[in-house]
Scaffold this active site. Structure first.
Site, PDB file in Angstrom:
ATOM      1  N   SER A   1       0.801  -1.222   0.000  1.00  0.00           N
ATOM      2  CA  SER A   1       0.000   0.000   0.000  1.00  0.00           C
ATOM      3  C   SER A   1       0.836   1.275   0.000  1.00  0.00           C
ATOM      4  CB  SER A   1      -0.943   0.002   1.206  1.00  0.00           C
ATOM      5  OG  SER A   1      -0.235  -0.196   2.402  1.00  0.00           O
TER       6      SER A   1
ATOM      7  N   HIS B   1      -5.260  -3.338  -2.849  1.00  0.00           N
ATOM      8  CA  HIS B   1      -4.847  -2.485  -3.969  1.00  0.00           C
ATOM      9  C   HIS B   1      -4.732  -3.240  -5.288  1.00  0.00           C
ATOM     10  CE1 HIS B   1      -4.113   0.749  -1.141  1.00  0.00           C
ATOM     11  NE2 HIS B   1      -3.603  -0.176  -0.358  1.00  0.00           N
TER      12      HIS B   1
ATOM     13  N   LYS C   1     -11.470   0.911  -2.012  1.00  0.00           N
ATOM     14  CA  LYS C   1     -10.400   1.423  -2.859  1.00  0.00           C
ATOM     15  C   LYS C   1     -10.880   1.473  -4.312  1.00  0.00           C
ATOM     16  CE  LYS C   1      -7.323   1.019   0.823  1.00  0.00           C
ATOM     17  NZ  LYS C   1      -6.798   0.118   1.820  1.00  0.00           N
TER      18      LYS C   1
END
Ligand SMILES: *Cc1c(COP(=O)(O)O)cnc(C)c1O
Length: 399
Positions: free
Chosen positions: A184, A212, A247
């Site tokens: 991250s 991610h 995200k």
């Protein structure tokens, strides 16, 4: 008035944080960055959000979420009591389809998913093996579990094998290997294929955190599934996949995907799933629309184009880029003061980037964390790079 010992303790800790340049403050936003946001009353082009595909402000997602709110503002109970709606089930099915897994289970956040999964799977007498740069939620999950915690140098396969051998020598119990798929704060990708082979060799269970990776990378068959799919790992090779919906999906909440048995087991034993209120149905409705758009629109390709553009232009200017091919592009400046002054100068020029300092990253590696989105234009990226060049020069001059 006498200052209580609590007040004294709090004030001492806060003063220390300030002195270390580590004190953190909120910024107040009017709306989510699209990617421009009004931040503390000023319009800023934002390069710090994790909304990699621009789905947080997509009109169709917002409309779906508004319609979802008609089902009720809240789930009104935990998922296993009366807080599990059709829309939750539909979202879980969509996640299973995208990740190429048999089933999926929703959690309130990625933090809760990581803590819940690790604690449901291992405990005293077991081992949890973790990369040194793993996300705080994986580390905390391991600590709470009571399993013996073994860590290895970042993405170092030799160091990992040493730890797996150690764990295996000590007993024939459970070993869980937990890693971020995409790191991250660095944006680099874990060597998942050889890690999965080591797991096979030492009978360890691989858990991949796709916070991610989900939505932005994958395989030909599962293009949005994440880094495990990109590494060619199927359900057998990467049996435990955690992904977040806050995200690339632009919303909030998280999931675990895997075999039907894994999901059934977590439904029974993951305490952070059982003892908490269900996801608001509107959030589930917004997420489901976002995941459909993720599949239908060429957002990943657009993001990739922006990443390539940023890296090429930054390299031309001689900026110290890291070895990241993902949307996370850190610029390591080392010292906290320098990171803060450059980020403040950028903000004055109209750009918001993350100023990341210890303890989020190791001491001496304070950095600007620049994140790219499919929603950025090339003009906005050029503007950031111009402002960055000027800010770095002024910060240099001030030292
Ligand atoms: C953000 C993040 C999490 C936590 O997810 P939330 O849904 O924000 O709680 C977990 N792991 C990694 C690697 C992350 O970056």
């Amino acid at each position: 008035m006498v200052v209580s010992s609590l007040q004294h303790f709090l004030n001492t800790c806060l003063a220390e944080r300030r002195a270390q340049q580590l004190y953190r403050q909120h910024k107040l936003l009017d709306t989510a960055p699209a990617p421009v946001a009004v931040v503390d009353g000023r319009e800023l082009v934002t390069f710090s959000s994790n909304d990699y595909l621009g789905l947080a402000t997509h009109p169709e997602v917002i409309a779906a979420q508004q319609r979802g709110a008609e089902l009720g503002a809240g789930a009104t109970a935990s998922h296993l009591v009366n807080g599990h709606f059709h829309i939750h089930q539909q979202l879980q099915d969509k996640i299973a389809e995208i990740t190429g897994r048999e089933a999926a289970l929703l959690f309130g956040s990625g933090y809760m998913a990581n803590v819940g999964v690790i604690n449901a799977l291992v405990g005293r007498g077991d081992f949890v093996v973790q990369d040194k740069l793993n996300h705080a939620s994986l580390i905390d999950g391991g600590r709470i579990s009571g399993a013996q915690y073994l860590r290895f140098a970042h993405s170092d396969l030799t160091a990992l094998e040493t730890q797996l051998q150690r764990a295996r020598k000590k007993n024939d119990g459970k070993i869980l290997l937990a890693v971020d798929g995409v790191y991250s704060m660095d944006g680099d990708i874990a060597p998942l294929a050889p890690m999965a082979e080591l797991c096979q060799k030492y009978d360890a269970w691989l858990m991949v955190d796709e916070a991610h990776g989900f939505g932005v990378m994958g395989s030909d068959a599962f293009p949005c599934a994440g880094s495990a799919a990109a590494a060619g790992l199927d359900q057998e090779a990467a049996p435990i996949v955690m992904g977040t919906l806050g995200k690339a999906a632009g919303n909030g909440g998280a999931f675990v995907a895997g075999s039907r048995a894994l999901i059934d087991y977590l439904t029974q034993f993951a305490r952070t799933y059982i003892y908490t209120t269900g996801m608001p149905p509107a959030v589930a409705a917004g997420c489901r629309r976002a995941l459909e758009l993720m599949q239908e629109l060429p957002l990943r390709q657009r993001l990739q184009q922006r990443i390539d553009y940023f890296r090429q232009r930054a390299a031309e200017r001689g900026l110290p880029l890291e070895n990241s091919t993902s949307a996370i592009q850190p610029l390591l400046l080392g010292c906290e003061k320098r990171v803060l002054s450059v980020s403040e100068l950028l903000q004055q020029s109209g750009y918001l980037v993350g100023a990341i300092r210890p303890p989020t990253v190791p001491a001496g590696t304070a950095r600007l964390r620049i994140t790219l989105s499919a929603a950025h234009s090339e003009t906005q990226i050029d503007g950031l790079l111009n402002a960055l060049a000027t800010a770095l020069e002024s910060a240099e001059a001030a030292v």
